[in-house]
Each structure stands twice: as C-alpha cells, then as structure tokens.
Design a protein around this motif. Sequence first.
Motif, mmCIF file in Angstrom:
data_model
loop_
_atom_site.group_PDB
_atom_site.id
_atom_site.type_symbol
_atom_site.label_atom_id
_atom_site.label_comp_id
_atom_site.label_asym_id
_atom_site.label_seq_id
_atom_site.Cartn_x
_atom_site.Cartn_y
_atom_site.Cartn_z
ATOM 1 N N LYS A 160 4.743 3.746 6.555
ATOM 2 C CA LYS A 160 6.206 3.722 6.674
ATOM 3 C C LYS A 160 6.607 3.330 8.091
ATOM 4 N N LYS A 161 5.950 3.914 9.061
ATOM 5 C CA LYS A 161 6.248 3.602 10.462
ATOM 6 C C LYS A 161 5.966 2.129 10.765
ATOM 7 N N ARG A 162 4.867 1.600 10.219
ATOM 8 C CA ARG A 162 4.516 0.190 10.417
ATOM 9 C C ARG A 162 5.579 -0.721 9.801
ATOM 10 N N CYS A 163 6.015 -0.402 8.592
ATOM 11 C CA CYS A 163 7.044 -1.199 7.932
ATOM 12 C C CYS A 163 8.351 -1.183 8.729
ATOM 13 N N GLU A 164 8.731 -0.013 9.204
ATOM 14 C CA GLU A 164 9.958 0.099 9.996
ATOM 15 C C GLU A 164 9.858 -0.728 11.281
ATOM 16 N N ALA A 165 8.707 -0.687 11.939
ATOM 17 C CA ALA A 165 8.517 -1.451 13.177
ATOM 18 C C ALA A 165 8.579 -2.948 12.909
ATOM 19 N N GLU A 197 0.829 -1.208 0.000
ATOM 20 C CA GLU A 197 0.000 0.000 0.000
ATOM 21 C C GLU A 197 0.862 1.257 0.000
ATOM 22 N N LEU A 198 1.981 1.215 0.706
ATOM 23 C CA LEU A 198 2.887 2.366 0.723
ATOM 24 C C LEU A 198 3.385 2.664 -0.693
ATOM 25 N N GLU A 199 3.710 1.631 -1.451
ATOM 26 C CA GLU A 199 4.142 1.828 -2.836
ATOM 27 C C GLU A 199 3.034 2.475 -3.668
ATOM 28 N N VAL A 225 0.608 4.444 -2.495
ATOM 29 C CA VAL A 225 0.487 5.829 -2.019
ATOM 30 C C VAL A 225 1.575 6.694 -2.646
ATOM 31 N N VAL A 226 2.805 6.216 -2.616
ATOM 32 C CA VAL A 226 3.922 6.978 -3.186
ATOM 33 C C VAL A 226 3.690 7.215 -4.679
ATOM 34 N N GLY A 227 3.223 6.194 -5.375
ATOM 35 C CA GLY A 227 2.946 6.336 -6.803
ATOM 36 C C GLY A 227 1.908 7.407 -7.075
ATOM 37 N N GLN A 228 0.855 7.420 -6.277
ATOM 38 C CA GLN A 228 -0.196 8.430 -6.461
ATOM 39 C C GLN A 228 0.340 9.831 -6.189
ATOM 40 N N LEU A 229 1.146 9.966 -5.138
ATOM 41 C CA LEU A 229 1.697 11.276 -4.807
ATOM 42 C C LEU A 229 2.685 11.747 -5.874
ATOM 43 N N GLU A 230 3.472 10.825 -6.403
ATOM 44 C CA GLU A 230 4.454 11.197 -7.427
ATOM 45 C C GLU A 230 3.794 11.650 -8.725
ATOM 46 N N ARG A 231 2.664 11.048 -9.058
ATOM 47 C CA ARG A 231 1.962 11.447 -10.284
ATOM 48 C C ARG A 231 1.479 12.895 -10.202
ATOM 49 N N GLY A 232 1.127 13.319 -8.994
ATOM 50 C CA GLY A 232 0.715 14.702 -8.807
ATOM 51 C C GLY A 232 -0.665 15.048 -9.328
#
Length: 80
Positions: free
Chosen positions: A46-51, A17-19, A21-28
């Motif tokens: 991101k915090k969940r993945c890091e944990a 899901e993070l990927e 989200v990042v894709g949607q934000l990058e498209r602008g």
Amino acid sequence: MSEKPVSEMSFEDAMRELETVVGQLERGDVALEDSIKLYERGAKLKKRCEAKLKEAEEKVAAITLDGEGQPNGLNAVEGL
C-alpha cells in the motif's frame, strides 16, 4: 505472494499483489501467523502504491500548457 522486494515493484505489480493479499485476508482461511505476514506485506505494498501515485501526480502537475496549448516545463518531467 511474490518474493520480489516491494521497493523494486512497479505500481501495477504492487497493486496486483496488494489485491491478492486483501483477497486472502478477506477469505479468512489463512492461519493467524500467515495473516500477520500478509498484513505486513500488504501495508508495504500500500505504501509503495501511494508513493508511486504521488510521484506520478507530481510529474503531471509539473506539466503546464502555454497559451497555445503546448506543454511547458518539460525539464521537470524528463523521467516520464
């Protein structure tokens, strides 16, 4: 975007899901208000993945090998 609470996601689900989200934000091409919501969701993911990664690293670090190459400290990694 998933409706599942981030705190209940596996590492793989959160990363996927993070990927997205990042894709949607990058498209602008997302409205400002939606971008803010996506960014907030991304920060939680991101915090969940890091944990989850830290948890896995600690489990792996708890495994040591004895002189014969056999794992020691299995009590410390019962959750694997």
